[in-house]
Design a protein around this motif. Sequence first.
Motif, PDB file in Angstrom:
ATOM      1  N   THR A  75       0.852  -1.188   0.000  1.00 37.76           N
ATOM      2  CA  THR A  75       0.000   0.000   0.000  1.00 37.76           C
ATOM      3  C   THR A  75       0.896   1.251   0.000  1.00 37.76           C
ATOM      4  O   THR A  75       2.121   1.121  -0.117  1.00 37.76           O
ATOM      5  CB  THR A  75      -1.040  -0.044   1.151  1.00 37.76           C
ATOM      6  N   GLY A  76       0.318   2.442   0.111  1.00 39.25           N
ATOM      7  CA  GLY A  76       1.175   3.630   0.026  1.00 39.25           C
ATOM      8  C   GLY A  76       0.485   4.916   0.419  1.00 39.25           C
ATOM      9  O   GLY A  76      -0.715   4.944   0.710  1.00 39.25           O
ATOM     10  N   ARG A  77       1.303   5.957   0.423  1.00 37.70           N
ATOM     11  CA  ARG A  77       0.822   7.289   0.795  1.00 37.70           C
ATOM     12  C   ARG A  77       1.702   8.329   0.097  1.00 37.70           C
ATOM     13  O   ARG A  77       2.927   8.263   0.212  1.00 37.70           O
ATOM     14  CB  ARG A  77       0.899   7.442   2.321  1.00 37.70           C
ATOM     15  N   HIS A  85      -4.522  12.919   7.597  1.00 41.00           N
ATOM     16  CA  HIS A  85      -5.723  12.948   8.437  1.00 41.00           C
ATOM     17  C   HIS A  85      -6.215  11.526   8.706  1.00 41.00           C
ATOM     18  O   HIS A  85      -5.628  10.565   8.193  1.00 41.00           O
ATOM     19  CB  HIS A  85      -6.799  13.845   7.821  1.00 41.00           C
ATOM     20  N   GLY A  87      -8.610   9.833   7.648  1.00 43.16           N
ATOM     21  CA  GLY A  87      -8.964   9.054   6.452  1.00 43.16           C
ATOM     22  C   GLY A  87      -7.758   8.360   5.849  1.00 43.16           C
ATOM     23  O   GLY A  87      -7.829   7.200   5.452  1.00 43.16           O
ATOM     24  N   GLN A 109       4.868   2.210  -0.080  1.00 50.06           N
ATOM     25  CA  GLN A 109       5.498   3.170  -0.988  1.00 50.06           C
ATOM     26  C   GLN A 109       5.174   4.603  -0.562  1.00 50.06           C
ATOM     27  O   GLN A 109       4.022   4.927  -0.288  1.00 50.06           O
ATOM     28  CB  GLN A 109       4.981   2.937  -2.410  1.00 50.06           C
ATOM     29  N   PRO A 111       5.627   7.805  -2.475  1.00 49.75           N
ATOM     30  CA  PRO A 111       6.067   8.431  -3.723  1.00 49.75           C
ATOM     31  C   PRO A 111       6.189   9.938  -3.534  1.00 49.75           C
ATOM     32  O   PRO A 111       5.198  10.652  -3.511  1.00 49.75           O
ATOM     33  CB  PRO A 111       4.936   8.077  -4.702  1.00 49.75           C
ATOM     34  N   LYS A 115       2.728  13.998  -5.765  1.00 50.62           N
ATOM     35  CA  LYS A 115       1.979  15.244  -5.522  1.00 50.62           C
ATOM     36  C   LYS A 115       2.741  16.459  -6.053  1.00 50.62           C
ATOM     37  O   LYS A 115       2.146  17.486  -6.343  1.00 50.62           O
ATOM     38  CB  LYS A 115       1.680  15.406  -4.020  1.00 50.62           C
ATOM     39  N   GLN A 197       3.997   3.428  -9.501  1.00 54.22           N
ATOM     40  CA  GLN A 197       3.084   2.866  -8.483  1.00 54.22           C
ATOM     41  C   GLN A 197       2.820   1.378  -8.743  1.00 54.22           C
ATOM     42  O   GLN A 197       2.454   0.645  -7.833  1.00 54.22           O
ATOM     43  CB  GLN A 197       1.767   3.668  -8.418  1.00 54.22           C
ATOM     44  N   ILE A 210      -3.590  -5.461  -2.120  1.00 54.08           N
ATOM     45  CA  ILE A 210      -3.449  -4.018  -1.911  1.00 54.08           C
ATOM     46  C   ILE A 210      -4.681  -3.432  -1.244  1.00 54.08           C
ATOM     47  O   ILE A 210      -5.721  -3.262  -1.885  1.00 54.08           O
ATOM     48  CB  ILE A 210      -3.197  -3.324  -3.268  1.00 54.08           C
ATOM     49  N   CYS A 212      -6.585  -0.283  -0.040  1.00 52.13           N
ATOM     50  CA  CYS A 212      -6.485   1.158  -0.328  1.00 52.13           C
ATOM     51  C   CYS A 212      -7.880   1.742  -0.521  1.00 52.13           C
ATOM     52  O   CYS A 212      -8.861   1.002  -0.607  1.00 52.13           O
ATOM     53  CB  CYS A 212      -5.630   1.408  -1.580  1.00 52.13           C
ATOM     54  N   GLY A 213      -7.935   3.067  -0.612  1.00 50.34           N
ATOM     55  CA  GLY A 213      -9.191   3.715  -0.933  1.00 50.34           C
ATOM     56  C   GLY A 213      -9.554   3.404  -2.383  1.00 50.34           C
ATOM     57  O   GLY A 213      -8.669   3.133  -3.208  1.00 50.34           O
ATOM     58  N   PHE A 220      -4.226  -0.228 -10.393  1.00 51.76           N
ATOM     59  CA  PHE A 220      -4.085  -1.681 -10.322  1.00 51.76           C
ATOM     60  C   PHE A 220      -4.918  -2.385 -11.388  1.00 51.76           C
ATOM     61  O   PHE A 220      -4.652  -3.524 -11.746  1.00 51.76           O
ATOM     62  CB  PHE A 220      -4.359  -2.134  -8.880  1.00 51.76           C
ATOM     63  N   PHE A 242     -14.738   6.298   1.530  1.00 50.62           N
ATOM     64  CA  PHE A 242     -14.043   7.466   2.077  1.00 50.62           C
ATOM     65  C   PHE A 242     -14.683   7.934   3.374  1.00 50.62           C
ATOM     66  O   PHE A 242     -15.912   7.954   3.499  1.00 50.62           O
ATOM     67  CB  PHE A 242     -14.082   8.631   1.090  1.00 50.62           C
ATOM     68  N   VAL A 243     -13.818   8.329   4.300  1.00 54.43           N
ATOM     69  CA  VAL A 243     -14.294   8.921   5.544  1.00 54.43           C
ATOM     70  C   VAL A 243     -14.828  10.324   5.230  1.00 54.43           C
ATOM     71  O   VAL A 243     -14.153  11.101   4.563  1.00 54.43           O
ATOM     72  CB  VAL A 243     -13.117   9.015   6.544  1.00 54.43           C
TER      73      VAL A 243
HETATM   74  P1  TYM Z   1      -2.916   9.342  -0.723  1.00 55.74           P
HETATM   75  O1  TYM Z   1      -1.724   9.846  -0.020  1.00 55.74           O
HETATM   76  O2  TYM Z   1      -3.807  10.318  -1.419  1.00 55.74           O
HETATM   77  O3  TYM Z   1      -3.816   8.523   0.289  1.00 55.74           O
HETATM   78  C1  TYM Z   1      -3.289   7.448   1.064  1.00 55.74           C
HETATM   79  C2  TYM Z   1      -4.352   6.363   1.217  1.00 55.74           C
HETATM   80  O4  TYM Z   1      -5.476   6.870   1.932  1.00 55.74           O
HETATM   81  C3  TYM Z   1      -6.669   6.657   1.196  1.00 55.74           C
HETATM   82  N1  TYM Z   1      -7.568   7.782   1.541  1.00 55.74           N
HETATM   83  C4  TYM Z   1      -8.704   7.661   2.239  1.00 55.74           C
HETATM   84  N2  TYM Z   1      -9.298   6.574   2.752  1.00 55.74           N
HETATM   85  C5  TYM Z   1     -10.462   6.756   3.411  1.00 55.74           C
HETATM   86  N3  TYM Z   1     -11.043   7.972   3.590  1.00 55.74           N
HETATM   87  C6  TYM Z   1     -10.480   9.093   3.107  1.00 55.74           C
HETATM   88  N4  TYM Z   1     -11.059  10.271   3.304  1.00 55.74           N
HETATM   89  C7  TYM Z   1      -9.243   8.968   2.391  1.00 55.74           C
HETATM   90  N5  TYM Z   1      -8.402   9.835   1.775  1.00 55.74           N
HETATM   91  C8  TYM Z   1      -7.395   9.090   1.267  1.00 55.74           C
HETATM   92  C9  TYM Z   1      -6.231   6.594  -0.254  1.00 55.74           C
HETATM   93  O5  TYM Z   1      -7.145   5.903  -1.057  1.00 55.74           O
HETATM   94  C10 TYM Z   1      -4.917   5.857  -0.132  1.00 55.74           C
HETATM   95  O6  TYM Z   1      -5.115   4.453  -0.050  1.00 55.74           O
HETATM   96  N6  TYM Z   1      -1.163   7.358  -5.088  1.00 55.74           N
HETATM   97  C11 TYM Z   1      -1.358   7.145  -3.652  1.00 55.74           C
HETATM   98  C12 TYM Z   1      -0.072   6.716  -2.928  1.00 55.74           C
HETATM   99  C13 TYM Z   1       0.297   5.283  -3.212  1.00 55.74           C
HETATM  100  C14 TYM Z   1      -0.511   4.151  -2.981  1.00 55.74           C
HETATM  101  C15 TYM Z   1       0.261   3.027  -3.423  1.00 55.74           C
HETATM  102  C16 TYM Z   1      -1.789   3.980  -2.442  1.00 55.74           C
HETATM  103  C17 TYM Z   1       1.481   4.849  -3.753  1.00 55.74           C
HETATM  104  N7  TYM Z   1       1.457   3.460  -3.873  1.00 55.74           N
HETATM  105  C18 TYM Z   1      -0.257   1.735  -3.316  1.00 55.74           C
HETATM  106  C19 TYM Z   1      -2.282   2.692  -2.338  1.00 55.74           C
HETATM  107  C20 TYM Z   1      -1.537   1.577  -2.791  1.00 55.74           C
HETATM  108  C21 TYM Z   1      -1.930   8.407  -2.996  1.00 55.74           C
HETATM  109  O7  TYM Z   1      -1.888   9.480  -3.547  1.00 55.74           O
HETATM  110  O8  TYM Z   1      -2.479   8.193  -1.744  1.00 55.74           O
END
Ligand code: TYM
Length: 378
Positions: A75-77, A85, A87, A109, A111, A115, A197, A210, A212-213, A220, A242-243
């Motif tokens: 997974t990643g951020r 936050h 979420g 990851q 990355p 952004k 990614q 994986i 993720c949101g 994927f 999403f939260v």
């Molecule tokens: P990013 O940094 O925008 O968000 C990180 C993860 O949090 C989830 N997310 C949420 N989940 C629930 N409620 C919310 N309000 C909320 N806001 C964000 C996103 O879906 C994400 O899973 N491209 C990715 C970074 C990344 C990644 C990965 C994510 C790199 N490799 C592999 C998942 C799997 C990103 O911009 O995430």
Amino acid sequence: MDNILIDPNIKSENDYKRLVEIFGVKELNDNIINLLYDIVGDLHVLIRRRFFYAHRDFDILLNEYNNGKKFFLYTGRAPSKSKMHIGHLIPFIFTKWLQDKFDVNLYIQIPDEEKYWEKKADNYSEIKEYAIEDAKTIASVGFNPDKTFIFINSEYIDHLYKPAIYIAREINLNTAKNVFGFDDESTIGLPFYIALQIVPTFFENGVPLIPCGVDQDPYFRLQRDIAPKFGYNKASTILSKFVWGLQGPYTKMSASDPKSAIFIDDDYDTIKEKINKYAFSGGKPTLEEHRKYGGNPDIDVSYFWLSVLFEEDDKKLFEIREKYIQGELTTGELKSYTIEKIWSFIKEIQDRRKNININKYMYDGKLAKEMWDWEFEL
Ligand code: TYM
């Protein structure tokens, strides 16, 4: 390919259903949840409440797991100048539970280019600092340091670049545009970022799972088209809703708007103030009316957050719901309860974060050491 943006505009539960149809993912149904329960003897609250609500091949993965096939977690951020936050932590919390239950490797990851290429930060060196801060916050969720590798793309690029060369050749710009909705103003970094990614899905020969949101699924979806060409497994995803933000049902918890979000580094007073001041309430305007007509938990942000994650006890949640509907529980009381619940969750993360040894996850842990020697072989 459908013209679906990476920023799905969710306004109702129906929109989540629509995403299932458009993306071609499946809903997480009782059969799969029972299968998971049979294997691990337990269900995380995020699954029980169906906050993780859709998947690709999670059923196949579990069945194959029962037959001895391996999987790993990924997974990643993406760091930006905006802070993490609650979420953002959702996928990590669930991922930790999966790692605890299945005792598998996990790759995270960070990355630091994503952004920046999206122009969500002006200054790249600033993002690099946030990358480390986010890595610490994520590690504070409590992953097994010997089975977790957190990496910042720019640091690990020697390892990522070779597989990205192969992956990038398999995705044409037209497909990328259709899936992600790039326009003429998008920077040229973003289509290439897709490859970056996807790379970690090739870190092991097992199936990548994986969490993720649902917004991350498009990456994927493309991975699944190309992985078999290289002899790798198609990614399995498990996708969450999403939260909501503080402003109300289906609003975005946006990192750039402090009035919408509870941040992981907020202190008690800030959380209290935000919830008391801004959390949209399903209560009636006066106490008298509330007692008489009751509140509506289904549009109430505090109740929503309790139901997603912060009240794990199903019986207690039901009790809160009933009392709120009856007008026995006031908005003030519901908010106070939610404040305490969220604070105890956040405080735990903040306390762990103070003593976190991030090197264990990035360089010195068993998996981290192995990964610094990893070479992509076709
Ligand atoms: P990013 O940094 O925008 O968000 C990180 C993860 O949090 C989830 N997310 C949420 N989940 C629930 N409620 C919310 N309000 C909320 N806001 C964000 C996103 O879906 C994400 O899973 N491209 C990715 C970074 C990344 C990644 C990965 C994510 C790199 N490799 C592999 C998942 C799997 C990103 O911009 O995430």
